[in-house]
Design a protein around this motif. Sequence first.
Motif, PDB file in Angstrom:
ATOM      1  N   GLU A  67     -63.198 -41.377  25.073  1.00 36.33           N
ATOM      2  CA  GLU A  67     -63.356 -42.694  25.688  1.00 36.33           C
ATOM      3  C   GLU A  67     -62.171 -43.583  25.323  1.00 36.33           C
ATOM      4  O   GLU A  67     -62.171 -44.276  24.311  1.00 36.33           O
ATOM      5  N   LEU A  68     -61.153 -43.538  26.174  1.00 39.65           N
ATOM      6  CA  LEU A  68     -59.936 -44.304  25.938  1.00 39.65           C
ATOM      7  C   LEU A  68     -59.278 -44.574  27.280  1.00 39.65           C
ATOM      8  O   LEU A  68     -59.091 -43.643  28.062  1.00 39.65           O
ATOM      9  N   PRO A  69     -58.943 -45.826  27.604  1.00 41.45           N
ATOM     10  CA  PRO A  69     -58.205 -46.086  28.843  1.00 41.45           C
ATOM     11  C   PRO A  69     -56.896 -45.308  28.844  1.00 41.45           C
ATOM     12  O   PRO A  69     -56.072 -45.457  27.945  1.00 41.45           O
ATOM     13  N   PHE A  70     -56.722 -44.464  29.854  1.00 41.73           N
ATOM     14  CA  PHE A  70     -55.614 -43.517  29.826  1.00 41.73           C
ATOM     15  C   PHE A  70     -55.129 -43.261  31.242  1.00 41.73           C
ATOM     16  O   PHE A  70     -55.910 -42.855  32.108  1.00 41.73           O
ATOM     17  N   ASP A  71     -53.847 -43.517  31.481  1.00 41.29           N
ATOM     18  CA  ASP A  71     -53.276 -43.261  32.804  1.00 41.29           C
ATOM     19  C   ASP A  71     -51.774 -42.994  32.632  1.00 41.29           C
ATOM     20  O   ASP A  71     -51.030 -43.888  32.227  1.00 41.29           O
ATOM     21  N   VAL A  72     -51.365 -41.769  32.917  1.00 44.13           N
ATOM     22  CA  VAL A  72     -49.956 -41.379  32.799  1.00 44.13           C
ATOM     23  C   VAL A  72     -49.527 -40.712  34.099  1.00 44.13           C
ATOM     24  O   VAL A  72     -50.191 -39.787  34.579  1.00 44.13           O
ATOM     25  N   ALA A 115     -30.308 -21.722  35.420  1.00 42.37           N
ATOM     26  CA  ALA A 115     -30.379 -22.906  34.565  1.00 42.37           C
ATOM     27  C   ALA A 115     -31.119 -24.006  35.299  1.00 42.37           C
ATOM     28  O   ALA A 115     -30.995 -24.152  36.518  1.00 42.37           O
ATOM     29  N   VAL A 116     -31.899 -24.786  34.553  1.00 40.19           N
ATOM     30  CA  VAL A 116     -32.684 -25.884  35.103  1.00 40.19           C
ATOM     31  C   VAL A 116     -32.499 -27.106  34.214  1.00 40.19           C
ATOM     32  O   VAL A 116     -32.601 -27.009  32.987  1.00 40.19           O
ATOM     33  N   LEU A 117     -32.235 -28.256  34.832  1.00 41.55           N
ATOM     34  CA  LEU A 117     -32.157 -29.509  34.078  1.00 41.55           C
ATOM     35  C   LEU A 117     -32.966 -30.570  34.822  1.00 41.55           C
ATOM     36  O   LEU A 117     -32.506 -31.158  35.798  1.00 41.55           O
ATOM     37  N   PRO A 118     -34.200 -30.839  34.380  1.00 40.85           N
ATOM     38  CA  PRO A 118     -35.075 -31.752  35.107  1.00 40.85           C
ATOM     39  C   PRO A 118     -34.712 -33.221  34.916  1.00 40.85           C
ATOM     40  O   PRO A 118     -34.236 -33.632  33.853  1.00 40.85           O
ATOM     41  N   LEU A 119     -34.945 -33.993  35.953  1.00 43.97           N
ATOM     42  CA  LEU A 119     -34.833 -35.447  35.915  1.00 43.97           C
ATOM     43  C   LEU A 119     -36.252 -35.996  35.925  1.00 43.97           C
ATOM     44  O   LEU A 119     -37.026 -35.713  36.842  1.00 43.97           O
ATOM     45  N   VAL A 120     -36.601 -36.793  34.919  1.00 40.86           N
ATOM     46  CA  VAL A 120     -37.994 -37.146  34.666  1.00 40.86           C
ATOM     47  C   VAL A 120     -38.180 -38.658  34.672  1.00 40.86           C
ATOM     48  O   VAL A 120     -37.352 -39.404  34.140  1.00 40.86           O
ATOM     49  N   SER A 121     -39.294 -39.099  35.265  1.00 42.84           N
ATOM     50  CA  SER A 121     -39.702 -40.497  35.224  1.00 42.84           C
ATOM     51  C   SER A 121     -41.161 -40.555  34.763  1.00 42.84           C
ATOM     52  O   SER A 121     -42.029 -39.925  35.378  1.00 42.84           O
ATOM     53  N   LEU A 122     -41.431 -41.304  33.689  1.00 39.80           N
ATOM     54  CA  LEU A 122     -42.771 -41.406  33.113  1.00 39.80           C
ATOM     55  C   LEU A 122     -43.246 -42.852  33.142  1.00 39.80           C
ATOM     56  O   LEU A 122     -42.494 -43.776  32.819  1.00 39.80           O
ATOM     57  N   ASP A 123     -44.501 -43.038  33.514  1.00 38.66           N
ATOM     58  CA  ASP A 123     -45.123 -44.357  33.543  1.00 38.66           C
ATOM     59  C   ASP A 123     -46.485 -44.225  32.871  1.00 38.66           C
ATOM     60  O   ASP A 123     -47.390 -43.579  33.413  1.00 38.66           O
ATOM     61  N   SER A 124     -46.645 -44.822  31.684  1.00 43.99           N
ATOM     62  CA  SER A 124     -47.867 -44.635  30.902  1.00 43.99           C
ATOM     63  C   SER A 124     -48.553 -45.969  30.620  1.00 43.99           C
ATOM     64  O   SER A 124     -47.900 -46.972  30.327  1.00 43.99           O
ATOM     65  N   HIS A 125     -49.893 -45.940  30.720  1.00 41.23           N
ATOM     66  CA  HIS A 125     -50.736 -47.094  30.397  1.00 41.23           C
ATOM     67  C   HIS A 125     -51.909 -46.555  29.582  1.00 41.23           C
ATOM     68  O   HIS A 125     -52.820 -45.921  30.134  1.00 41.23           O
ATOM     69  N   ILE A 126     -51.898 -46.803  28.277  1.00 42.07           N
ATOM     70  CA  ILE A 126     -52.849 -46.166  27.373  1.00 42.07           C
ATOM     71  C   ILE A 126     -53.396 -47.200  26.399  1.00 42.07           C
ATOM     72  O   ILE A 126     -52.639 -47.787  25.620  1.00 42.07           O
ATOM     73  N   ALA A 127     -54.715 -47.442  26.477  1.00 40.93           N
ATOM     74  CA  ALA A 127     -55.399 -48.342  25.542  1.00 40.93           C
ATOM     75  C   ALA A 127     -54.724 -49.703  25.432  1.00 40.93           C
ATOM     76  O   ALA A 127     -54.597 -50.272  24.343  1.00 40.93           O
TER      77      ALA A 127
END
Length: 298
Positions: free
Chosen positions: A73-78, A104-116
């Motif tokens: 039970e924790l507000p969690f959205d990623v 070869a692989v080189l990922p480009l990453v975008s993270l958006d997190s909203h936690i508690a």
Amino acid sequence: MSKNNVCLLGVTTLINLLGIMPVWATEGGGSTYAHGTENAFVGFMPSPGFYGLVYASHDHLSKLRDDKGDEIELPFDVKANVIAPRAVWVTDTKLLNGQLAWHAVLPLVSLDSHIAGYSEKHQGLGDLVIGSGLGYHPSEKVHYAFGLDITAPTGTYKQDNLVNLGRNYWNIQPAFALSYIQASGLNADLKLMYGINFKNSDTNYRSGQELHMDYALGYALNNGWTAGIGGYLYQQTTDDKQDSTVRSNSKGRAFAVGPSISYHNNSGFLVSVKWQQDYGVRNRAEGNAVKIKLAIPF
């Protein structure tokens, strides 16, 4: 092909401060490989030459599960958006009767997190993957390949972040891929992998070893299109270790399934799209994802 999954190390710190005390499967509940990435034609190695592939994904994680599968039970959205270019060189060299290839692989990453009540956003390069493989074509319909991938900790990492672009440890992953392909009728693909994780030097934490498989099952319509289902299976096989102490009940597991569609032509062009929903999750974050694979011959 591997690329980094979301690293939720800071979430562990936050949850511990709140007194919930979960047991994660692997450090932060993530993996160096984004489960369900592969789809159609995964076991088919093309003729010698240079090839460009692009993998794209949108993952939405909205729940945390403990070792019994109960929701924490924790507000969690990623949300994680990834574009991962992959360069493949299929050589003219034969080794053990198989066609030798490098990638070869080189990922480009975008993270958006909203936690508690806490929020973070990060963008940048993820963890670099390099590897090699041997491809075989025992019949017109059956194709398979053996491979070995190495993931290097090149993505940005800070121990106090809620989420990170990189895992901050090395990983070695042998793999086996198999495809059954025909112009009309049943088609099947799977990629079986075994991940061996090394220690995170910043936290002195070593994540357990991981067995996972991407799969696709579809019906070819005799016009290049194939429709069916796809997803992944995941099982952690050994417990994590913190400062050489085994963390019991830390093994994770999950599986996913969803609709999948792909198109290919004789020139080597391929595109596949699938949506997958997680089920049976233990000690990990749960959500759904859209996965896209695009192959373009040079």
